[in-house]
Motif scaffolding. Structure first.
Motif, PDB file in Angstrom:
ATOM      1  N   ALA A  95      27.817  21.358  22.816  1.00  0.00           N
ATOM      2  CA  ALA A  95      26.491  21.785  23.268  1.00  0.00           C
ATOM      3  C   ALA A  95      26.598  22.720  24.467  1.00  0.00           C
ATOM      4  CB  ALA A  95      25.647  20.569  23.621  1.00  0.00           C
ATOM      5  N   VAL A  96      26.567  24.027  24.200  1.00  0.00           N
ATOM      6  CA  VAL A  96      26.655  25.030  25.270  1.00  0.00           C
ATOM      7  C   VAL A  96      25.580  26.091  25.142  1.00  0.00           C
ATOM      8  CG1 VAL A  96      29.132  24.681  25.693  1.00  0.00           C
ATOM      9  CG2 VAL A  96      28.386  26.363  24.000  1.00  0.00           C
ATOM     10  N   ASP A  97      24.563  25.837  24.332  1.00  0.00           N
ATOM     11  CA  ASP A  97      23.496  26.827  24.158  1.00  0.00           C
ATOM     12  C   ASP A  97      22.853  27.162  25.491  1.00  0.00           C
ATOM     13  OD1 ASP A  97      23.912  26.979  21.463  1.00  0.00           O
ATOM     14  OD2 ASP A  97      22.342  25.542  20.943  1.00  0.00           O
ATOM     15  N   GLY A  98      22.617  28.432  25.721  1.00  0.00           N
ATOM     16  CA  GLY A  98      21.977  28.891  26.948  1.00  0.00           C
ATOM     17  C   GLY A  98      22.932  29.161  28.094  1.00  0.00           C
ATOM     18  N   VAL A  99      24.225  28.889  27.917  1.00  0.00           N
ATOM     19  CA  VAL A  99      25.211  29.151  28.973  1.00  0.00           C
ATOM     20  C   VAL A  99      25.798  30.545  28.745  1.00  0.00           C
ATOM     21  CG1 VAL A  99      27.364  28.427  30.075  1.00  0.00           C
ATOM     22  CG2 VAL A  99      25.763  26.700  29.187  1.00  0.00           C
ATOM     23  N   GLN A 100      25.756  31.374  29.776  1.00  0.00           N
ATOM     24  CA  GLN A 100      26.297  32.732  29.725  1.00  0.00           C
ATOM     25  C   GLN A 100      27.633  32.783  30.465  1.00  0.00           C
ATOM     26  OE1 GLN A 100      24.705  35.572  28.163  1.00  0.00           O
ATOM     27  NE2 GLN A 100      23.677  33.811  27.265  1.00  0.00           N
ATOM     28  N   VAL A 101      28.548  33.587  29.958  1.00  0.00           N
ATOM     29  CA  VAL A 101      29.842  33.814  30.593  1.00  0.00           C
ATOM     30  C   VAL A 101      29.802  35.206  31.217  1.00  0.00           C
ATOM     31  CG1 VAL A 101      32.335  34.006  30.249  1.00  0.00           C
ATOM     32  CG2 VAL A 101      30.993  32.393  28.854  1.00  0.00           C
ATOM     33  N   TYR A 102      30.021  35.263  32.527  1.00  0.00           N
ATOM     34  CA  TYR A 102      30.069  36.534  33.256  1.00  0.00           C
ATOM     35  C   TYR A 102      31.533  36.862  33.538  1.00  0.00           C
ATOM     36  CZ  TYR A 102      25.059  36.406  33.716  1.00  0.00           C
ATOM     37  OH  TYR A 102      23.713  36.403  33.427  1.00  0.00           O
ATOM     38  N   VAL A 103      31.968  38.025  33.074  1.00  0.00           N
ATOM     39  CA  VAL A 103      33.374  38.412  33.157  1.00  0.00           C
ATOM     40  C   VAL A 103      33.559  39.483  34.223  1.00  0.00           C
ATOM     41  CG1 VAL A 103      35.361  39.279  31.862  1.00  0.00           C
ATOM     42  CG2 VAL A 103      33.592  37.935  30.681  1.00  0.00           C
ATOM     43  N   ALA A 104      34.366  39.174  35.216  1.00  0.00           N
ATOM     44  CA  ALA A 104      34.690  40.140  36.271  1.00  0.00           C
ATOM     45  C   ALA A 104      35.958  40.896  35.888  1.00  0.00           C
ATOM     46  CB  ALA A 104      34.916  39.405  37.596  1.00  0.00           C
ATOM     47  N   ALA A 105      36.056  42.127  36.346  1.00  0.00           N
ATOM     48  CA  ALA A 105      37.262  42.913  36.136  1.00  0.00           C
ATOM     49  C   ALA A 105      38.414  42.261  36.882  1.00  0.00           C
ATOM     50  CB  ALA A 105      37.060  44.341  36.622  1.00  0.00           C
ATOM     51  N   ASN A 106      39.600  42.345  36.312  1.00  0.00           N
ATOM     52  CA  ASN A 106      40.774  41.794  36.956  1.00  0.00           C
ATOM     53  C   ASN A 106      41.304  42.803  37.979  1.00  0.00           C
ATOM     54  OD1 ASN A 106      43.390  40.882  37.607  1.00  0.00           O
ATOM     55  ND2 ASN A 106      43.528  39.796  35.654  1.00  0.00           N
ATOM     56  N   PRO A 107      41.359  42.420  39.250  1.00  0.00           N
ATOM     57  CA  PRO A 107      41.823  43.358  40.276  1.00  0.00           C
ATOM     58  C   PRO A 107      43.264  43.828  40.075  1.00  0.00           C
ATOM     59  CG  PRO A 107      41.497  41.176  41.214  1.00  0.00           C
ATOM     60  CD  PRO A 107      40.995  41.127  39.811  1.00  0.00           C
ATOM     61  N   LEU A 108      44.055  43.090  39.309  1.00  0.00           N
ATOM     62  CA  LEU A 108      45.421  43.526  39.035  1.00  0.00           C
ATOM     63  C   LEU A 108      45.457  44.813  38.225  1.00  0.00           C
ATOM     64  CD1 LEU A 108      47.124  40.135  38.098  1.00  0.00           C
ATOM     65  CD2 LEU A 108      47.428  41.462  40.193  1.00  0.00           C
ATOM     66  N   TYR A 109      44.382  45.046  37.457  1.00  0.00           N
ATOM     67  CA  TYR A 109      44.364  46.201  36.579  1.00  0.00           C
ATOM     68  C   TYR A 109      43.375  47.282  37.018  1.00  0.00           C
ATOM     69  CZ  TYR A 109      46.785  42.749  33.850  1.00  0.00           C
ATOM     70  OH  TYR A 109      47.660  41.779  33.450  1.00  0.00           O
ATOM     71  N   THR A 110      42.656  47.054  38.109  1.00  0.00           N
ATOM     72  CA  THR A 110      41.679  48.048  38.556  1.00  0.00           C
ATOM     73  C   THR A 110      42.147  48.825  39.773  1.00  0.00           C
ATOM     74  OG1 THR A 110      40.551  46.428  39.941  1.00  0.00           O
ATOM     75  CG2 THR A 110      39.720  46.711  37.691  1.00  0.00           C
ATOM     76  N   GLY A 111      43.269  48.437  40.332  1.00  0.00           N
ATOM     77  CA  GLY A 111      43.775  49.126  41.506  1.00  0.00           C
ATOM     78  C   GLY A 111      43.082  48.706  42.790  1.00  0.00           C
ATOM     79  N   SER A 112      42.305  47.641  42.717  1.00  0.00           N
ATOM     80  CA  SER A 112      41.575  47.176  43.918  1.00  0.00           C
ATOM     81  C   SER A 112      42.434  46.278  44.766  1.00  0.00           C
ATOM     82  CB  SER A 112      40.334  46.400  43.512  1.00  0.00           C
ATOM     83  OG  SER A 112      39.495  47.220  42.752  1.00  0.00           O
TER      84      SER A 112
END
Length: 112
Positions: A95-112
């Protein structure tokens, strides 16, 4: 003879260019990563009854648990996909209806 070589070269270039095109979204859970072994998880997220969102990082492996059920997922979305429904990857009987997954960029691959 020269025209034959040019034709062969043109065909070879076309084949190589066609194979370099990246696959796009498929509309399946594979668009969001893949199932992983429990031992591979870097952290665990325990969903509470009022949980409506979770935050993960692209490239992260997490175990998601709710009411005695759990699964482990390696998050690997397309760069332009930063939000998706947890129900897209969770076991159908979880039962996970209504739960959203927010994905952040991985700093290892963004040069940050």
């Amino acid at each position: 003879m020269l025209n034959t070589h040019r034709s062969a070269l043109a065909i070879l270039c076309a084949v190589l260019a066609g194979s370099a095109i990246a696959a796009g979204p498929t509309g399946t859970p594979a668009d969001y990563g893949s199932a992983a072994h429990d031992g591979a998880a870097q952290r665990s997220i325990d969903l509470q009854p009022d949980t409506r969102r979770i935050n993960v990082t692209r490239g992260e492996t997490v175990t998601i648990a709710r009411a005695g059920q759990r699964f482990t997922w390696h998050v690997q979305t397309f760069n332009n996909k930063t939000v998706f429904a947890l129900s897209d990857i969770a076991p159908k009987d979880m039962a996970v209806d209504g739960v959203q997954v927010y994905v952040a960029a991985n700093p290892l691959y963004t040069g940050s």
